[in-house]
Design a protein around this motif. Structure first.
Motif, PDB file in Angstrom:
ATOM      1  N   VAL A  57       0.593  -0.888  -0.334  1.00 13.52           N
ATOM      2  CA  VAL A  57       0.075  -0.112  -0.189  1.00 13.52           C
ATOM      3  C   VAL A  57       0.862   1.683  -0.075  1.00 13.52           C
ATOM      4  O   VAL A  57       0.320   2.380  -0.795  1.00 13.52           O
ATOM      5  N   LEU A  58       2.071   1.267   0.839  1.00 10.83           N
ATOM      6  CA  LEU A  58       2.844   2.054   0.719  1.00 10.83           C
ATOM      7  C   LEU A  58       3.683   2.784  -0.610  1.00 10.83           C
ATOM      8  O   LEU A  58       3.817   3.461  -0.856  1.00 10.83           O
ATOM      9  N   GLY A  59       3.894   1.286  -1.130  1.00 11.90           N
ATOM     10  CA  GLY A  59       5.011   1.223  -2.144  1.00 11.90           C
ATOM     11  C   GLY A  59       4.652   1.320  -3.353  1.00 11.90           C
ATOM     12  O   GLY A  59       5.480   2.260  -4.026  1.00 11.90           O
ATOM     13  N   PHE A  60       3.248   1.546  -3.545  1.00  6.00           N
ATOM     14  CA  PHE A  60       2.706   2.022  -5.382  1.00  6.00           C
ATOM     15  C   PHE A  60       1.963   2.941  -4.595  1.00  6.00           C
ATOM     16  O   PHE A  60       1.171   3.682  -5.853  1.00  6.00           O
ATOM     17  N   ARG A  61       2.268   3.797  -3.569  1.00  3.46           N
ATOM     18  CA  ARG A  61       0.955   5.149  -4.097  1.00  3.46           C
ATOM     19  C   ARG A  61       1.559   6.492  -5.252  1.00  3.46           C
ATOM     20  O   ARG A  61       0.472   6.853  -5.832  1.00  3.46           O
ATOM     21  N   SER A 103      -4.221   8.851   4.814  1.00  6.50           N
ATOM     22  CA  SER A 103      -2.768   9.181   5.660  1.00  6.50           C
ATOM     23  C   SER A 103      -2.257  10.051   4.749  1.00  6.50           C
ATOM     24  O   SER A 103      -1.519  11.405   4.646  1.00  6.50           O
ATOM     25  N   THR A 104      -2.138   9.899   2.900  1.00  2.00           N
ATOM     26  CA  THR A 104      -1.290   9.797   2.457  1.00  2.00           C
ATOM     27  C   THR A 104      -2.091  11.408   2.015  1.00  2.00           C
ATOM     28  O   THR A 104      -1.141  12.593   1.626  1.00  2.00           O
ATOM     29  N   THR A 105      -3.043  11.378   1.334  1.00  2.09           N
ATOM     30  CA  THR A 105      -3.539  12.856   1.077  1.00  2.09           C
ATOM     31  C   THR A 105      -3.711  13.794   2.576  1.00  2.09           C
ATOM     32  O   THR A 105      -4.467  14.989   1.928  1.00  2.09           O
ATOM     33  N   GLY A 106      -4.111  14.313   3.275  1.00  2.00           N
ATOM     34  CA  GLY A 106      -3.039  14.477   4.800  1.00  2.00           C
ATOM     35  C   GLY A 106      -4.992  14.146   5.128  1.00  2.00           C
ATOM     36  O   GLY A 106      -5.097  15.413   5.998  1.00  2.00           O
ATOM     37  N   GLU A 107      -6.303  13.523   5.111  1.00  2.00           N
ATOM     38  CA  GLU A 107      -7.406  13.619   5.302  1.00  2.00           C
ATOM     39  C   GLU A 107      -7.159  13.689   7.289  1.00  2.00           C
ATOM     40  O   GLU A 107      -8.077  13.911   7.815  1.00  2.00           O
ATOM     41  N   ILE A 108      -6.476  12.601   7.483  1.00  2.00           N
ATOM     42  CA  ILE A 108      -6.154  12.121   9.016  1.00  2.00           C
ATOM     43  C   ILE A 108      -5.125  12.975   9.854  1.00  2.00           C
ATOM     44  O   ILE A 108      -3.358  12.740   8.744  1.00  2.00           O
ATOM     45  N   GLY A 109      -4.656  13.149  10.561  1.00  2.00           N
ATOM     46  CA  GLY A 109      -3.238  13.148  11.029  1.00  2.00           C
ATOM     47  C   GLY A 109      -3.294  12.238  12.660  1.00  2.00           C
ATOM     48  O   GLY A 109      -3.261  11.148  12.322  1.00  2.00           O
ATOM     49  N   GLY A 110      -2.816  13.064  13.694  1.00  2.00           N
ATOM     50  CA  GLY A 110      -2.297  12.295  14.562  1.00  2.00           C
ATOM     51  C   GLY A 110      -1.160  11.148  14.037  1.00  2.00           C
ATOM     52  O   GLY A 110      -0.012  11.584  13.701  1.00  2.00           O
ATOM     53  N   ALA A 111      -1.237   9.625  15.034  1.00  2.00           N
ATOM     54  CA  ALA A 111       0.118   9.131  14.732  1.00  2.00           C
ATOM     55  C   ALA A 111       0.436   8.879  12.667  1.00  2.00           C
ATOM     56  O   ALA A 111       1.373   8.395  12.985  1.00  2.00           O
ATOM     57  N   LEU A 120       3.135   9.719   6.740  1.00  2.00           N
ATOM     58  CA  LEU A 120       2.504   9.560   5.556  1.00  2.00           C
ATOM     59  C   LEU A 120       1.864  10.332   4.840  1.00  2.00           C
ATOM     60  O   LEU A 120       2.130   9.992   3.537  1.00  2.00           O
ATOM     61  N   LYS A 121       2.248  11.524   5.120  1.00  2.08           N
ATOM     62  CA  LYS A 121       1.119  12.381   4.126  1.00  2.08           C
ATOM     63  C   LYS A 121       2.487  12.846   3.290  1.00  2.08           C
ATOM     64  O   LYS A 121       3.512  12.797   3.930  1.00  2.08           O
ATOM     65  N   GLN A 122       2.278  13.383   1.740  1.00  2.00           N
ATOM     66  CA  GLN A 122       2.832  13.326   0.783  1.00  2.00           C
ATOM     67  C   GLN A 122       2.153  14.135   0.386  1.00  2.00           C
ATOM     68  O   GLN A 122       1.222  14.418  -0.225  1.00  2.00           O
ATOM     69  N   ASP A 123       2.681  15.514   0.215  1.00  2.00           N
ATOM     70  CA  ASP A 123       2.555  16.845  -0.060  1.00  2.00           C
ATOM     71  C   ASP A 123       2.587  17.075  -1.885  1.00  2.00           C
ATOM     72  O   ASP A 123       2.091  17.515  -3.076  1.00  2.00           O
ATOM     73  N   SER A 124       3.723  16.147  -2.592  1.00  2.00           N
ATOM     74  CA  SER A 124       3.826  16.459  -3.665  1.00  2.00           C
ATOM     75  C   SER A 124       3.310  15.395  -4.592  1.00  2.00           C
ATOM     76  O   SER A 124       3.008  15.314  -6.424  1.00  2.00           O
ATOM     77  N   TRP A 125       2.573  14.429  -4.388  1.00  2.00           N
ATOM     78  CA  TRP A 125       1.480  13.411  -5.017  1.00  2.00           C
ATOM     79  C   TRP A 125       0.088  14.319  -4.850  1.00  2.00           C
ATOM     80  O   TRP A 125       0.029  14.308  -3.654  1.00  2.00           O
ATOM     81  N   GLU A 126      -0.077  14.328  -6.362  1.00  3.20           N
ATOM     82  CA  GLU A 126      -1.761  14.650  -5.765  1.00  3.20           C
ATOM     83  C   GLU A 126      -2.436  13.541  -6.430  1.00  3.20           C
ATOM     84  O   GLU A 126      -2.688  13.090  -7.654  1.00  3.20           O
ATOM     85  N   ILE A 127      -3.136  12.337  -5.376  1.00  6.43           N
ATOM     86  CA  ILE A 127      -3.440  11.231  -5.347  1.00  6.43           C
ATOM     87  C   ILE A 127      -4.515  11.608  -5.017  1.00  6.43           C
ATOM     88  O   ILE A 127      -5.774  10.443  -4.919  1.00  6.43           O
TER      89      ILE A 127
END
Length: 1133
Positions: free
Chosen positions: A1061-1065, A1101-1109, A1113-1120
């Motif tokens: 899940v993390l490697g192919f985002r 988590s990658t899009t930043g919709e949830i925070g906390g722990a 995982l958030k990546q601002d450079s990827w528009e997914i």
């Protein structure tokens, strides 16, 4: 009734004749009145002629009188052209009825009037030049006055019982031959000849028609030589159109002019008149020879009359030479565009030939060439007329037959001798003319027996041609001169990996129609029609000479086999064309009936068998000399055609110079191969079904040419295979090769031995496998054995191993395309397990947990199986009694036993088991091909045969994922993907323990490599390369497809799932390639089907919709966001 009609006609004529007579003296005020009356009178006479009414003599005299009054009462120069024209036109209409009863004096006066008007000689020698319309009226009046009538035109025919037409004509012709009238007749002829060159078409046509009538009926034979020069000169100019505007003369005008020329020549120098005059002597027996001296004395003592020319041998020699010059000027008429002119030329030639055997022997070759050329024209009417004319001349009863026969034979020899001289001069028109002449002669010589008698002269021509091309024809001498000028241009060389011919063959496009052979162009010939004429000439020679020409075919073939230079190419080409003519076939013809021989020729079949074997041996030994092994037996005089500046001779140069060397002829091996293939195809057309045993020798040369990178040679090979297929009655080339598969395989085996190693043999085998298709399975066992035997011998040679592996790959590819050969692999039991919904998961777990130790309750079996045996199964004593001492043959098969492999599966297993060792070959290309081969074999083989080989080769497959070449890594990933799709339980532990760690490392390496590549997408943190054809893009796609297959068909570990899940985002980034985005969405959907929570957590988590722990995982450079929403919405639905 007749009297009443006559009175009515009289009253009608009277209303015009009376006022015309009253105004016969022309003055300016009366001219319009006279003109109007003459017009009305002409209309009345024209209407009477159209209705068929015949005027009586009295009515004619009544109408003639006012017309003659105008001529008598007025000076010729004072009569306007239009009035004179109407007077002459009216005279012409009246003469149609008046001719029968006209007296000599009136006829003579009217004749002189017409001649004077035509020649502008009116009055006392001071003529007035009249316009063309007036002259045309005079010509038509003269024509009506002199033309010959038929008896049915006689107006007194019902009352007259005797024929008056001949008597009346004889009366006039006798008068014209008197000494007093000859000058008048001569002047009229001269005037007609002059106006025959007019640009006024109707005047020209009428004058030629009148001239023809005068020459035929009124010119005496003794007077004809006097007018011969003028008529011949004028008619040749009229025929050629030199006296008119530029361009060709009208066809009808040419025909009329040639008809006049024909009449005057026959009347002047015909055999009959010259024999009577003693100018020639016809010696047919001993009596004629004994009387020859007396006839000469009598001829020398004869005297000529006034205005006549005495025919003597001296005069005849001079006249014949002048006529020959005049006739030669008519040569351009052979190309006239109208059939009328061509038919006129044919009639002229045949008539003069039939009538001037003794007097004009020098003109015979020219006139015969005219007829031969006209017999080749595209107009059916012209060619038929010319052919019938020559056939008539060659009739057994014709006296000119021996002379024409000798002329035809000599023309054939002269034409063949002239071609080597004409070709280097680039005179295409002359070469084409000579070739067409020979073709026409041969066509007549090859006429069917039903069209000629047994004593026809054409049989002698065929015999003569057979002798010329036979053992006694001296081809060893003249053949070299012909070969020295038949030099072919090298066609443009187009080198391709797979030629169009090979692609057409593999796709089956050539199975329905015979392919066309590519054209070869002669170096000294600029037009296609000239080369076609030369080809047709050689075919016609073979057709006419028959099997006697086989000696020339063998000679040309022997010369061509021993050399590959231009002489060798030309000799094979000549042999092919001659053999086509002998057998009556034609290469590349659209009509199938012309591609095979319909008449069985024993000698030709024997020669064809020998040629096929000897020519096929050329592919066994390529070391042919480029220079001739023997020189011509006589000096070869050549003509050099130089363009540009003339270089200074070496002997005139100042200073040292080297000796001049004779340039050597260039070698043309692919041209030589092409013409050799054509000759092989011709032999197939001769032998037809009897050619099948020779396929052992011929098939490999043809297939070897098809796989050539040179398009010209490849197309020739494809056309040859198509022609051989049609000749041997096979439905398609694939059927031909399948039926003779062993022949090709044997030829390939012999060329992969230590004694002879041919790299192209493996390409031939590839084409063979592709073409035969699925049917190759029954034959491919031998192919596979042959390939692996050669691999064992030549495994150190990369080129050989590459070719053999390609053959194995083609075999597997053919098997893979067959749906029936695919096996159904066992399904993964875990794949059938359905994950319960979130709301009922805990309840399902609690139920399972409470009943996990309870034994399963088996349902009672209530099925009635019938009576049970009283003894246990398999009792030896009972078995012997029941079977009568025989062994138990009805034993049920083991339901758990593995079914026997099909021939396709056994073949594929053999290939896989013996090819895995090449996964460690030094060549990366071979390693990639072996991986592709294994990938193709996965859907075909059952698990029992497949998994053992994969297990044995697994370390090698893993090592290929770390290969230095990206395309090898891509091929390895493709194999793993196919294994994941088909044998998921086998790949469960291997995917997560062996494959995924390597894929994770590959992704990191590719990420670093893309950051340094100029092809990487640069906009907004783009992922992957811009084009979809780079190695990194292909490898990304292979990894995504492999892991998607693993996620769908292999039980996934939770830790590995989270890593995926993390490697192919990054492939969900909207700036990534569209293909990679689609593959990534498929992967995440496959993961979500088994672990929806992990996919949800990783994406949000990658899009930043949830925070906390999970904020790390958030990546601002990827528009997914867009792709994430599509995935999550699909999982929810």
């Amino acid at each position: 009734m007749a009297d009443a009609q006559a009175r009515e006609v009289f009253r009608e004529l009277k209303q015009y004749c009376v006022p015309l007579l009253e105004n016969s003296l022309l003055t300016p005020p009366t001219v319009p009145r006279v003109l109007s009356i003459l017009t009305d009178l002409y209309d009345v006479l024209k209407e009477l002629q159209t209705s068929g009414y015949k005027l009586s003599t009295s009515l004619v005299s009544y109408a003639v009188f006012p017309l003659t009054s105008i001529l008598r009462r007025n000076a010729s120069s004072s009569i306007p052209d239009r009035i004179l024209e109407l007077v002459l036109l009216s005279f012409g209409l009246l003469c149609e009825s008046w001719w029968w009863d006209c007296d000599i004096k009136a006829w003579e006066q009217l004749f002189m009037l017409c001649g004077a008007v035509i020649g502008d000689l009116e009055g006392n020698g001071k003529g007035k030049e009249r316009d063309d319309e007036t002259k045309e009226a005079a010509v038509r009046c003269l024509l009506s006055l002199t033309r010959e009538r038929r008896d049915d035109e006689d107006p007194a025919l019902p009352q007259s019982t005797s024929s008056r037409a001949d008597a009346t004509l004889l009366k006039f012709t006798t008068h014209t031959q008197t000494q007093q009238f000859i000058p008048i007749l001569g002047q009229a002829l001269n005037s007609l000849i002059n106006v025959a060159g007019s640009s006024h078409l109707s005047l020209q046509r009428a004058s030629l028609q009148t001239l023809h009538v005068l020459l035929k009926s009124y010119i005496p034979e003794d007077f004809a030589p006097s007018v011969l020069p003028g008529v011949v000169s004028a008619m040749t100019r009229v025929s050629l159109g030199t006296s008119t505007s530029k361009g060709w003369a009208n066809g009808d005008i040419v025909a009329e002019a040639l008809s006049c020329l024909q009449l005057v020549v026959i009347k002047s120098v015909g055999d009959d008149v010259c024999l009577d005059a003693g100018a020639v002597w016809d010696v047919t027996d001993l009596d004629d020879l004994a009387n020859l001296a007396d006839e000469r004395d009598e001829a020398q003592g004869s005297t000529s009359k006034a205005y006549h020319v005495r025919r003597t041998s001296t005069w005849l020699r001079a006249t014949s030479s002048q006529l020959l010059i005049a006739m030669k000027t008519l040569t351009p008429l052979v190309s006239h565009p109208t059939p009328a002119a061509l038919i006129g030329l044919s009639s002229l030639s045949s008539s003069i030939l039939a009538s001037t055997l003794l007097t004009l022997p020098s003109i015979q070759p020219l006139l015969v060439s005219f007829i031969l050329s006209l017999s080749q024209t595209p107009y059916d009417s012209v060619s038929t007329h010319a052919s019938n004319s020559l056939i008539q001349l060659m009739n057994p009863t014709s006296k000119v037959r021996p002379s024409i026969l000798q002329t035809l034979l000599q023309a054939t020899k002269d034409s063949l001798a002239a071609i080597p001289r004409l070709l280097p001069t680039h005179s295409d028109s002359k070469v084409e003319h000579v070739a067409r002449q020979v073709e026409a002669i041969c066509r007549f010589a090859a006429l069917d027996a039903g069209q000629q008698s047994s004593t026809s002269g054409f049989t002698a021509i065929a015999t003569g041609i057979g002798q010329l091309l036979g053992p006694m024809g001296g081809i060893e001498k003249w053949g070299w001169r012909l070969l020295s000028v038949l030099e072919f241009d090298s066609p443009s060389v187009t080198v391709t990996a797979a030629s169009a011919a090979q692609l057409m063959l593999e796709s089956g496009s050539g199975s329905s129609a015979i392919a066309q052979f590519p054209e070869m162009t002669l170096k000294h010939v600029a037009t296609r029609s000239t080369q076609a004429a030369l080809e047709q000439m050689l075919r016609a020679l073979g057709t006419a000479g028959g099997e006697e020409c086989l000696f020339s075919v063998e000679w040309f073939a022997s010369v061509g086999r021993s050399r590959k230079n231009s002489n060798g190419v030309a000799s094979i080409w000549c042999a092919c064309r001659l053999l086509e003519g002998i057998a009556g076939i034609r290469l590349g013809a659209a009509d199938v009936n012309t591609t095979v021989s319909h008449v069985r020729l024993r000698r030709a079949e024997k020669i064809a068998r020998g040629l096929a074997r000897s020519l096929a041996e050329l592919w066994e030994d390529d070391s042919l000399p480029d220079e001739p092994l023997e020189e011509p037996l006589e000096d070869d005089t050549r003509i050099q055609h130089i363009k540009g500046l003339i270089t200074l001779d070496e002997t005139l140069r100042i200073g040292h110079h080297s000796a001049t060397q004779v340039p050597r002829r260039a070698s043309h091996p692919f041209l030589h191969t092409s013409v050799t293939l054509q000759l092989l195809a011709v032999t197939a057309g001769i032998l037809q079904a009897r050619f099948t045993p020779l396929l052992l020798h011929v098939l490999y040369p043809i297939l070897h040419s098809i796989i050539s990178p040179l398009s010209f040679l490849s197309e020739t090979g494809f056309a040859s295979l198509s022609f051989v297929t049609s000749s041997t009655s096979y439905a398609s080339p694939a059927n031909l090769l399948l039926s003779n598969f062993d022949y090709v395989l044997d030829a390939v085996s012999r060329r992969l031995s230590r004694q002879r190693l041919d790299i192209d043999a493996m390409k031939v085998l590839v084409v063979l496998v592709r073409l035969v298709g699925h049917d190759v399975v029954q034959k491919a066992g031998d192919v596979v054995e042959e390939c692996f035997d050669r691999l064992d011998e030549y495994h150190g040679y990369e080129v050989i191993v590459d070719g053999l592996v390609e053959v194995l790959g083609e075999v597997v590819k053919v098997v893979e395309e067959d749906e029936d050969s695919h096996v159904v692999h066992e399904a993964d039991p875990s794949a059938a397990f359905a994950i319960p919904p979130d709301g009922t998961r805990m309840d399902s777990f609690a139920n399972w947990f409470s009943s996990r130790h309870k034994a399963s309750v088996e349902e009672e079996d209530t099925t009635d199986y019938g009576p049970a045996p009283r003894r246990p199964w398999g009792d030896p004593d009972n078995t012997e009694k029941d079977s009568g001492g025989k062994a138990d043959e009805g034993k049920d098969p083991d339901p758990n036993a593995e079914p026997a492999p099909t021939p396709t599966q056994a073949l594929t297993k053999q290939i896989v088991s013996r090819s895995i060792y090449f996964l460690t070959h030094d060549s990366p290309l071979i390693r990639a091909k072996i991986l592709t081969l294994l990938t193709s074999a996965v859907p075909v083989l059952p698990e029992s045969a497949l998994l053992s080989s994969v297990h044995q080769a697994w370390p090698f497959i893993l090592n290929r994922l770390a290969d230095k070449e990206p395309y090898v890594v891509t091929a390895a990933a493709g194999l793993i993907e196919e294994l994941s799709l088909n044998v998921a339980p086998f790949m469960f532990r291997r995917i997560w323990d062996d494959i995924w760690p390597k894929f994770r490392k590959l992704l990191q390496q590719l990420d670093v490599a893309d950051s340094k590549s100029a092809l990487t997408r640069r906009g907004g943190g783009g992922v992957g390369t811009e084009p979809a054809y780079t190695q990194s893009h292909r490898l990304y796609r292979s990894i995504l497809r492999t892991m998607t297959a693993a996620a769908k068909h292999v039980q996934v570990q939770d830790s590995s799932t989270w890593e995926m899940v993390l490697g192919f985002r990054r492939f969900l980034h909207r700036h990534a390639h569209e293909d990679l985005q689609a593959r990534a969405r498929e992967l995440y959907l496959a993961i979500a089907a088994k672990n929806e929570d992990a996919v949800w957590l990783g994406l949000v988590s990658t899009t930043g919709e949830i925070g906390g722990a999970a904020s790390f995982l958030k990546q601002d450079s990827w528009e997914i966001q867009e792709n994430a929403d599509r995935i999550l919405n699909y999982t929810v639905s």
